[in-house]
Scaffold this motif. Sequence first.
Motif, PDB file in Angstrom:
ATOM      1  N   GLN A  11       0.876  -1.174   0.000  1.00  0.00           N
ATOM      2  CA  GLN A  11       0.000   0.000   0.000  1.00  0.00           C
ATOM      3  C   GLN A  11       0.911   1.222   0.000  1.00  0.00           C
ATOM      4  O   GLN A  11       1.664   1.432   0.945  1.00  0.00           O
ATOM      5  CB  GLN A  11      -0.894   0.000   1.236  1.00  0.00           C
ATOM      6  N   ASP A  15      -3.025   6.056  -1.950  1.00  0.00           N
ATOM      7  CA  ASP A  15      -3.928   4.898  -2.047  1.00  0.00           C
ATOM      8  C   ASP A  15      -3.614   3.986  -3.230  1.00  0.00           C
ATOM      9  O   ASP A  15      -4.520   3.399  -3.827  1.00  0.00           O
ATOM     10  CB  ASP A  15      -5.392   5.344  -2.096  1.00  0.00           C
ATOM     11  N   LYS A  17      -2.355   0.597  -4.627  1.00  0.00           N
ATOM     12  CA  LYS A  17      -2.096  -0.795  -4.270  1.00  0.00           C
ATOM     13  C   LYS A  17      -1.165  -1.371  -5.321  1.00  0.00           C
ATOM     14  O   LYS A  17      -1.458  -1.329  -6.514  1.00  0.00           O
ATOM     15  CB  LYS A  17      -3.390  -1.610  -4.270  1.00  0.00           C
ATOM     16  N   THR A  39     -10.779  -8.611  -3.800  1.00  0.00           N
ATOM     17  CA  THR A  39     -10.996  -8.105  -2.444  1.00  0.00           C
ATOM     18  C   THR A  39     -10.669  -6.618  -2.368  1.00  0.00           C
ATOM     19  O   THR A  39     -11.431  -5.830  -1.802  1.00  0.00           O
ATOM     20  CB  THR A  39     -10.152  -8.899  -1.431  1.00  0.00           C
ATOM     21  N   ALA A  40      -9.537  -6.225  -2.939  1.00  0.00           N
ATOM     22  CA  ALA A  40      -9.139  -4.810  -2.919  1.00  0.00           C
ATOM     23  C   ALA A  40     -10.164  -3.947  -3.650  1.00  0.00           C
ATOM     24  O   ALA A  40     -10.544  -2.873  -3.169  1.00  0.00           O
ATOM     25  CB  ALA A  40      -7.761  -4.643  -3.537  1.00  0.00           C
ATOM     26  N   ASN A  42     -13.339  -4.694  -4.179  1.00  0.00           N
ATOM     27  CA  ASN A  42     -14.576  -4.717  -3.395  1.00  0.00           C
ATOM     28  C   ASN A  42     -14.516  -3.783  -2.190  1.00  0.00           C
ATOM     29  O   ASN A  42     -15.549  -3.306  -1.736  1.00  0.00           O
ATOM     30  CB  ASN A  42     -14.903  -6.140  -2.938  1.00  0.00           C
ATOM     31  N   HIS A  43     -13.309  -3.546  -1.677  1.00  0.00           N
ATOM     32  CA  HIS A  43     -13.141  -2.650  -0.529  1.00  0.00           C
ATOM     33  C   HIS A  43     -12.865  -1.210  -0.956  1.00  0.00           C
ATOM     34  O   HIS A  43     -12.455  -0.387  -0.144  1.00  0.00           O
ATOM     35  CB  HIS A  43     -12.047  -3.168   0.393  1.00  0.00           C
ATOM     36  N   GLY A  44     -13.045  -0.905  -2.232  1.00  0.00           N
ATOM     37  CA  GLY A  44     -12.980   0.479  -2.686  1.00  0.00           C
ATOM     38  C   GLY A  44     -11.650   0.958  -3.231  1.00  0.00           C
ATOM     39  O   GLY A  44     -11.527   2.131  -3.579  1.00  0.00           O
ATOM     40  N   ALA A  45     -10.660   0.097  -3.325  1.00  0.00           N
ATOM     41  CA  ALA A  45      -9.393   0.523  -3.931  1.00  0.00           C
ATOM     42  C   ALA A  45      -9.641   0.853  -5.399  1.00  0.00           C
ATOM     43  O   ALA A  45     -10.450   0.210  -6.070  1.00  0.00           O
ATOM     44  CB  ALA A  45      -8.340  -0.574  -3.806  1.00  0.00           C
TER      45      ALA A  45
END
Length: 120
Positions: A11, A15, A17, A39-40, A42-45
């Motif tokens: 990270q 922001d 990734k 997953t990233a 889905n979590h807003g990345a």
Amino acid sequence: MTTPFTLEIEQLDGDVKVFNLQGELDHATAPELREPLDTAINHGAHSFLIDLSDCSFIDSTGLSVLVHARSRVLDDSQAGRFEVCCPDAQIRRLLEITGIDRAFGVHQTRDEALAALAAA
């Protein structure tokens, strides 16, 4: 002997990734990248760098994971960014043959890819 597939996720500031791949991204290992990417997302990345500097091979399944993730990033967020660092000539050639290099930001170095993310 081939290098075992490994994935390291960083990270960074802004922001970003970063997904650092090592070894072969193929049918057997693609889920190891797909799941953390999903997953990233889905979590807003919304800002990604896929670093293929230590990746030695990619098959069609691996390419599909990258294309799908990029599509989700750009569809889910107006400000989505997705860049690829790929210094390996054979993998770059594969990206060219498949046309992925025209759809993605593909860069020779990690620094170039990070600069493209910062400029977007």
